[in-house]
Scaffold this active site. Structure first.
Site, PDB file in Angstrom:
ATOM      1  N   HIS A 313     -31.752  -9.677 -24.640  1.00 49.47           N
ATOM      2  CA  HIS A 313     -31.517  -9.480 -23.660  1.00 49.47           C
ATOM      3  C   HIS A 313     -30.535  -8.968 -23.010  1.00 49.47           C
ATOM      4  O   HIS A 313     -29.886  -8.595 -23.820  1.00 49.47           O
ATOM      5  CB  HIS A 313     -31.115 -11.195 -22.267  1.00 49.47           C
ATOM      6  CG  HIS A 313     -31.393 -11.273 -21.212  1.00 49.47           C
ATOM      7  ND1 HIS A 313     -30.949  -9.623 -20.584  1.00 49.47           N
ATOM      8  CD2 HIS A 313     -32.064 -11.987 -20.752  1.00 49.47           C
ATOM      9  CE1 HIS A 313     -30.739 -10.473 -19.303  1.00 49.47           C
ATOM     10  NE2 HIS A 313     -32.040 -11.532 -19.180  1.00 49.47           N
ATOM     11  N   ARG A 333     -30.515  -6.649 -11.869  1.00 48.85           N
ATOM     12  CA  ARG A 333     -31.534  -5.275 -12.050  1.00 48.85           C
ATOM     13  C   ARG A 333     -32.740  -5.348 -11.408  1.00 48.85           C
ATOM     14  O   ARG A 333     -32.977  -4.051 -10.686  1.00 48.85           O
ATOM     15  CB  ARG A 333     -31.648  -5.123 -13.801  1.00 48.85           C
ATOM     16  CG  ARG A 333     -30.567  -4.550 -14.010  1.00 48.85           C
ATOM     17  CD  ARG A 333     -30.845  -3.731 -15.712  1.00 48.85           C
ATOM     18  NE  ARG A 333     -30.992  -5.464 -16.585  1.00 48.85           N
ATOM     19  CZ  ARG A 333     -31.580  -6.044 -16.946  1.00 48.85           C
ATOM     20  NH1 ARG A 333     -32.953  -5.423 -16.849  1.00 48.85           N
ATOM     21  NH2 ARG A 333     -31.886  -7.051 -16.937  1.00 48.85           N
TER      22      ARG A 333
HETATM   23  O1  MEZ Z   1     -37.051 -15.544 -18.192  1.00 44.95           O
HETATM   24  C1  MEZ Z   1     -35.663 -15.120 -18.568  1.00 44.95           C
HETATM   25  O2  MEZ Z   1     -34.738 -14.341 -19.679  1.00 44.95           O
HETATM   26  C2  MEZ Z   1     -35.162 -14.643 -17.525  1.00 44.95           C
HETATM   27  C3  MEZ Z   1     -35.597 -15.029 -16.396  1.00 44.95           C
HETATM   28  C4  MEZ Z   1     -33.833 -14.016 -17.577  1.00 44.95           C
HETATM   29  C5  MEZ Z   1     -33.080 -13.980 -16.615  1.00 44.95           C
HETATM   30  O3  MEZ Z   1     -32.403 -12.488 -16.990  1.00 44.95           O
HETATM   31  O4  MEZ Z   1     -33.093 -14.285 -15.475  1.00 44.95           O
END
Ligand code: MEZ
Length: 526
Positions: A313, A333
């Site tokens: 992420h 974002r």
């Molecule tokens: O689905 C995800 O991983 C999610 C919603 C993460 C986030 O950035 O909030």
């Protein structure tokens, strides 16, 4: 240099950045960027699996060691069952609760075993929302196409079609149970746009969507009086010696005893593998995310899919040290937060797909445009104060109360100070291969949620995980319950384990890892 001094550049460049539009990458440039900077392409981090259903395929060394690890139970374990049930669900997160509730509603006797408390899972940590095509401007077809594009066209089309088509009925089910989603001024479900999506499609409960869903699911599991075995970790599956799964061996973590459960069908909903800290990455995952289901399914003979691709992420916290790896939701974002390097420049369209955004951040840091903390960690800025500048004072507090509180605990006001971030290990894109009802290649072994694979291709879009686990939790629970009605309990054996161990021996033996790990390696050091 003091981190607060380094932030000045973000404030100084804000006005100029607000006038900029950063285009998304072309497919060719995107592929080049990812190949050069995405951790999935670091060859030294991978090795081929030596034995088992995916022998010869490449995966990261940490997962290979887990899959080829040693079972914690002896092959001559007494398999007299302490419990017998129609359906045993392993895992107490969103997928496990959904599977248990649907199996129960069809009339099956259900036991839900979970290695920590009911609800302890990645689901409660899901912040930014759940993608469902609920507006007139959107459709399941558009959701399908966005997801396919995000997944590099490698998604299983059947699973994906099912997920997007069943989304609206899942929203209705959750609302009927009492989940409180955000609404717009007209009372309709409020939708936000996520990275890689062409339409606003994320339904949210502020920035604690998963927590709100789990609040209600947990309550419903208790209301329905589904039998729970908490602090009981699954450590081995049982088979009838003929290719079907017939039960599970649990380890009662409180009383340090072994429990055998005979089950006509087993649903693994054991979640992800962030706590393996692949390639040394910190993780946004829950403490229990050690990939237990993958290891057990692999040993019984179920094939895995896409085990060479993981999601990092883009925005994991880098500062303060206590929050390293913690998720800073993509929602920031989505509402306009800029990513800014040490020179004060934006360097990527913040709503490009996650693999692109993460690769761009890694590029900035590797090419010397990152910001280094006093402890030597590196990251880029997420301009959080910009949200209050763009949308009015108080926006962050109103839309991201959990995030504001998370940083406030350490004396950081994210409406005034930007947040330092770097990619964090967030999700396994692949998992156990399943059919459209969630059944693995081993009969009567179902897998739901993050432990399953195929649906998301090589890169999951934000918000598709919460929907995945609801849809396939439901389908696996319903199918398992309908099937077991006319079935007799099969024999309980560990023949598959003996076979797996014999195969391992031919290839130099198991790895030195005891698998499943159950808790992260560092939990056992005290
Ligand atoms: O689905 C995800 O991983 C999610 C919603 C993460 C986030 O950035 O909030």
């Amino acid at each position: 240099m003091d981190i607060h001094k380094l932030q000045d550049i973000v404030h100084k460049t804000r006005d100029a950045r607000r006038r900029q539009t950063i285009p998304k990458f072309s497919p060719a440039d995107r592929d080049q960027l990812i190949k050069k900077f995405h951790p999935d392409f670091r060859e030294a981090a991978y090795r081929p699996l030596k034995f088992g259903p995916n022998a010869g395929e490449m995966t990261v060394r940490e997962l290979a060691a887990l899959l080829e690890g040693e079972s914690p139970i002896p092959a001559d374990l007494d398999l007299t069952p302490q419990y017998s049930t129609d359906v045993l669900v392993v895992g107490g997160g969103g997928a496990g609760c959904a599977a248990a509730l649907h199996a129960h509603s069809v009339g099956a006797k259900v036991i839900l075993a979970t290695k920590l408390r009911l609800g302890d899972s990645n689901t409660v940590m899901a912040q930014g929302g759940m993608q469902i095509a609920v507006t007139a401007e959107d459709s399941p077809v558009t959701h399908f196409l966005d997801t396919l594009k995000g997944g590099h066209m490698k998604n299983d089309h059947t699973l994906l079609k099912t997920m997007v088509e069943e989304g609206p009925s899942i929203a209705k089910w959750l609302l009927s149970l009492g989940v409180i989603f955000d609404r717009d001024g007209d009372g309709n479900l409020h939708v936000k746009k996520g990275g890689g999506s062409s339409k606003p499609r994320l339904i949210t409960a502020s920035d604690y969507t998963g927590l709100e869903i789990m609040r209600v699911l947990k309550d419903e599991v208790l209301n329905q009086k589904i039998q729970l075995l908490e602090f009981c970790a699954a450590v081995e599956l049982l088979s009838d010696g003929n290719g079907s799964c017939t039960g599970v061996v649990l380890r009662d973590l409180d009383n340090k005893r072994t429990i055998v459960v005979a089950a006509k069908a087993v649903i693994l909903a054991t979640g992800g593998i962030g706590r393996l800290h692949i390639q040394g990455f910190p993780t946004s995952n829950h403490y229990g995310a050690t990939g237990d289901g993958l290891a057990m399914a692999y040993r019984i003979g179920a094939k895995l899919i896409h085990i060479d691709t993981f999601q990092y992420h883009p925005s994991g916290a880098v500062y303060p040290e206590q929050l390293i790896g913690a998720l800073v939701t993509e929602g920031i974002r989505s509402e306009g937060g800029h990513l800014v390097n040490a020179k004060g420049d934006r360097f990527v369209n913040e709503l490009d797909t996650r693999d692109v955004v993460s690769s761009s951040i890694i590029r900035e840091c590797e090419e010397g445009r990152g910001i280094r903390t006093m402890s030597g960690r590196v990251g880029v800025w997420l301009d959080t104060p910009l949200l209050d500048v763009e949308h009015g004072s108080g926006t962050l507090k109103k839309h991201f109360p959990a995030m504001v509180t998370q940083f406030e605990r350490f004396g950081i006001d994210i409406s005034k100070d930007p947040v330092l971030i770097y990619p964090t290990l967030h999700y396994q894109n692949g998992g156990v291969k399943i059919d459209n009802n969630g059944e693995s290649e081993t009969r009567n072994l179902f897998v739901a949620g993050e432990a399953s694979g195929g649906l998301h291709g090589r890169n999951r879009l934000m918000g598709n995980s919460l929907l995945d686990l609801m849809v396939f939790g439901k389908r696996s629970g319903t199918t398992a319950a309908q099937r077991v009605g006319s079935m007799r309990q099969g024999k309980l054996t560990l023949e598959h384990l003996s076979r797996f161990q014999a195969e391992a021996k031919k290839h130099g033996g198991s790895s030195s890892v005891i698998s499943p790990m159950v808790l992260p390696a560092y939990a056992k050091k005290e």
